[in-house]
Design a protein around this motif. Structure first.
Motif, PDB file in Angstrom:
ATOM      1  N   SER A   1      30.837  42.396  39.164  1.00  0.00           N
ATOM      2  CA  SER A   1      29.878  42.717  40.080  1.00  0.00           C
ATOM      3  C   SER A   1      30.496  42.481  41.743  1.00  0.00           C
ATOM      4  CB  SER A   1      28.884  41.750  39.803  1.00  0.00           C
ATOM      5  OG  SER A   1      29.024  40.521  39.913  1.00  0.00           O
ATOM      6  N   GLY A   2      31.514  41.829  41.727  1.00  0.00           N
ATOM      7  CA  GLY A   2      32.209  41.552  43.061  1.00  0.00           C
ATOM      8  C   GLY A   2      32.614  39.956  43.705  1.00  0.00           C
ATOM      9  N   THR A   3      32.048  39.169  42.616  1.00  0.00           N
ATOM     10  CA  THR A   3      32.716  37.620  42.828  1.00  0.00           C
ATOM     11  C   THR A   3      33.574  37.160  41.863  1.00  0.00           C
ATOM     12  OG1 THR A   3      30.330  37.115  43.651  1.00  0.00           O
ATOM     13  CG2 THR A   3      31.610  35.221  43.208  1.00  0.00           C
TER      14      THR A   3
ATOM     15  N   THR B   1      38.701  44.068  31.495  1.00  0.00           N
ATOM     16  CA  THR B   1      39.419  43.061  32.223  1.00  0.00           C
ATOM     17  C   THR B   1      39.032  41.653  31.755  1.00  0.00           C
ATOM     18  OG1 THR B   1      39.870  44.400  34.185  1.00  0.00           O
ATOM     19  CG2 THR B   1      40.380  41.960  34.144  1.00  0.00           C
ATOM     20  N   PRO B   2      39.715  40.991  30.921  1.00  0.00           N
ATOM     21  CA  PRO B   2      39.472  39.739  30.257  1.00  0.00           C
ATOM     22  C   PRO B   2      39.284  38.679  31.537  1.00  0.00           C
ATOM     23  CG  PRO B   2      41.747  40.108  29.612  1.00  0.00           C
ATOM     24  CD  PRO B   2      41.246  41.341  30.358  1.00  0.00           C
ATOM     25  N   ASP B   3      38.660  37.627  31.373  1.00  0.00           N
ATOM     26  CA  ASP B   3      38.940  36.604  32.397  1.00  0.00           C
ATOM     27  C   ASP B   3      40.000  35.806  32.090  1.00  0.00           C
ATOM     28  OD1 ASP B   3      36.218  37.051  33.327  1.00  0.00           O
ATOM     29  OD2 ASP B   3      35.019  35.529  31.962  1.00  0.00           O
TER      30      ASP B   3
ATOM     31  N   LEU C   1      43.862  37.559  40.653  1.00  0.00           N
ATOM     32  CA  LEU C   1      43.982  39.054  40.403  1.00  0.00           C
ATOM     33  C   LEU C   1      44.240  39.852  41.648  1.00  0.00           C
ATOM     34  CD1 LEU C   1      41.249  39.116  37.389  1.00  0.00           C
ATOM     35  CD2 LEU C   1      44.066  38.999  37.264  1.00  0.00           C
ATOM     36  N   VAL C   2      43.493  39.515  42.387  1.00  0.00           N
ATOM     37  CA  VAL C   2      43.468  40.268  43.870  1.00  0.00           C
ATOM     38  C   VAL C   2      44.357  39.615  44.792  1.00  0.00           C
ATOM     39  CG1 VAL C   2      42.069  40.966  45.847  1.00  0.00           C
ATOM     40  CG2 VAL C   2      41.321  41.068  43.683  1.00  0.00           C
TER      41      VAL C   2
ATOM     42  N   ARG D   1      36.851  33.180  35.958  1.00  0.00           N
ATOM     43  CA  ARG D   1      35.855  33.931  35.629  1.00  0.00           C
ATOM     44  C   ARG D   1      35.486  35.200  36.391  1.00  0.00           C
ATOM     45  NH1 ARG D   1      31.784  30.700  36.011  1.00  0.00           N
ATOM     46  NH2 ARG D   1      30.336  31.849  37.156  1.00  0.00           N
ATOM     47  N   ILE D   2      35.563  36.264  35.965  1.00  0.00           N
ATOM     48  CA  ILE D   2      34.885  37.405  36.746  1.00  0.00           C
ATOM     49  C   ILE D   2      33.459  37.551  36.494  1.00  0.00           C
ATOM     50  CG2 ILE D   2      35.089  40.122  36.980  1.00  0.00           C
ATOM     51  CD1 ILE D   2      37.845  39.934  35.524  1.00  0.00           C
TER      52      ILE D   2
END
Length: 552
Positions: free
Chosen positions: A180-182, A163-165, A190-191, A170-171
């Motif tokens: 990693s979860g942040t 999945t691109p940023d 995205l969520v 930023r992912i």
């Protein structure tokens, strides 16, 4: 002479007017102040007059928060609220408890964690999975610029190593490139887009919860810094209209309509329509919120020079300007011409400059300064060349002075990456005052406490207020401190000016609404290091008591 409905007597009155005159009594009739003075005011006391004996305690104008999110804050209080906790272990315990007690909720929602509780400011999905693995969890941090999600949320959103940023976020990833979860900034969307919509009744309940909490700190008016579809709470505008219509909105509220950074000038007609529609009672959405950048802790605040790597070397990242300057320079003149106030979020020095440049463009294009009272909130890093431009352009400095301290997030996640000289350009309230800028004040709650006295304490001392310390630190850039009277005035008359409420509120003067707060002491009479220990005992809007402490 007609008797007063309400008289305050027996204590100092901070009027916040231009000469900062002092009085010892105030009379109220029909919701407005009818007398300000001393013993002579007692002549207005009649058999039905309520007399509030100040007993040496101070009466002040009601505080006005120039940048706050009451509906989101109230919703946080109704959800999994982490704001009173400070460690990773405490967060996980509370999330687990909340999840267990809400087994029917499709999502675990809440937030309020602080970045300094986690290495690098980035908690992991693996840790969150240990307490909630059966359904997705989405928990924004205190500043709302990042979110902690579990593996179920990542899977549901289809976020993986490929999945691109997004352009505006930023992912956070592990060493192998896996999420990693942040999620930072725009990556939260995205969520966010998957979250269940909160019904109007729930948002209205959250507004009233938030309003009660703000009233308990003496706050009688505010500017809601985002009215629109942003974040995980939904648009608070309809909740304000509902509360205004049924009389439960006791505060005066200016709404800042959200500028959608994924769109351009084509959104202006819809904003004009919403301004007309979002108006009723004590609520009017007459401002536009432009979030120009992110925050320094996750390296999305927009900087003139790149961030450091923590070891004295520049990186290739100088943050994100969410609205391209060429669009901003076209949008702000059009908004200014349409009579909108523009409420900018700017943390980094490049973002501050871009906002000032856009206002300068509006002044040139529209034939001079108008009375729209544009303001820039947060102003964390301001290049010295831009400090005098606030006064020159008539842009108010909207301070969140509670943040101007040395604390773990500043020491660990900000100073090493800003480096010299930028670290010394932070929260330059003293320089802005000396340059003649209009100072307003706010909290950004639920990012941080809405307590004006805690923020005023920091503005004066450049240290955290009693009970708010996170370790022992020296004053942070003490040359940027401002005096108590100036800080009180910023939180009352200054914010009233920004809110276009200065003709009727913000000072204690005859003819103005009796929007007032009773403190538990005279903060001028005690040591400066105890200003933040001051509490609000009673709050009044148009002479009606909207809050009373148990010991008032």
């Amino acid at each position: 002479m007609a008797h007063a409905d309400l008289v305050f007597a027996g204590g100092p009155v901070f009027t916040a007017n231009t000469v900062r005159s002092r009085a010892t009594a105030v009379a109220v009739r029909g919701g407005r102040i009818v007398a300000v003075g001393g013993d002579d005011v007692r002549e207005l006391v009649g058999p039905r007059t309520e007399v509030v004996d100040l007993r040496g305690r101070m009466l002040v104008p009601g505080f006005q928060d120039a940048h706050v999110h009451p509906v989101w804050g109230g919703l946080d209080m109704l959800r999994c609220d982490l704001s009173a906790l400070s460690s990773a272990a405490e967060y996980l315990d509370e999330i687990g408890r909340y999840a267990a007690s809400h087994p029917d909720d499709a999502w675990v929602l809440g937030g309020g964690w602080q970045m300094s509780a986690f290495p690098g400011g980035t908690p992991t999905a693996a840790a969150l999975d240990t307490v909630v693995a059966d359904r997705p969890a989405f928990l924004p941090n205190r500043d709302g610029h990042g979110a902690w999600v579990n593996s179920a949320a990542l899977r549901l959103a289809g976020i993986d190593r490929d999945t691109p940023d997004p352009a505006d976020g930023r992912i956070e990833r592990d060493a192998a490139g896996n999420p990693s979860g942040t999620l930072h900034e725009g990556a939260m969307g995205l969520v966010n887009r998957l979250l269940p919509e909160e019904p109007l009744d729930r948002l209205t309940e959250a507004l009233l919860v938030g309003q009660r909490y703000l009233h308990s700190f003496g706050i009688t008016a505010w500017q809601d810094a985002i009215v629109g579809a942003y974040g995980d709470a939904g648009d608070p505008g309809p909740a304000y209209l509902k509360a205004a219509a049924d009389g439960t909105l006791t505060a005066r509220v200016v709404g800042a309509l959200w500028w959608d950074r994924t769109q351009g000038l084509e959104q202006i007609p819809a904003l004009l329509e919403r301004r007309d529609r979002y108006r009723g009672g004590r609520f009017a959405a007459t401002s536009i919120k432009v979030m120009q950048d992110g925050v320094a802790e996750n390296f999305t605040a927009s900087m003139l020079e790149p961030y450091g790597d923590g070891h004295g070397h520049f990186t290739d990242n100088s943050g994100i300007s969410f609205v391209a300057p060429e669009i901003l320079n076209e949008a702000v003149p059009l908004l200014d011409e349409a009579g909108f106030q523009v409420h900018f979020h700017a943390i980094g020095d490049r973002a501050v400059r871009e906002c000032l440049d856009a206002v300068e463009r509006a002044i040139a294009r529209n034939g001079g300064r108008r009375d729209n009272r544009h303001h820039i909130a947060h102003i964390q890093v301001v290049h010295p060349d831009d400090v005098p431009r606030f006064r020159q352009l008539g842009v108010a400095a909207n301070m969140q002075s509670y943040w101007a301290t040395l604390e773990p997030q500043m020491v660990e996640l900000t100073l090493p990456f800003l480096g010299a000289p930028r670290s010394a350009w932070q929260y330059p309230f003293g320089d802005l005052l000396r340059a003649g800028a209009v100072l307003a004040a706010g909290s950004d709650w639920s990012v941080s406490t809405p307590d004006p006295l805690a923020a005023i304490h920091t503005a004066v001392n450049r240290t955290a207020a009693p009970g708010h310390e996170e370790g022992e630190y020296d004053p942070f850039l003490p040359e940027q401190a401002i005096d108590l009277a100036t800080s009180l005035t910023a939180y009352t008359a200054g914010s009233a000016w920004v809110n276009h409420l200065d003709e009727v509120t913000g000072t204690v003067e005859v003819g103005k609404f009796a929007d007032l707060a009773v403190l538990d002491r005279d903060p001028f009479a005690g040591p400066a290091d105890q200003i933040g220990a001051t509490r609000v005992l009673q709050t009044f809007v148009e002479g009606e008591r909207v809050f009373a402490a148990d010991d008032s």
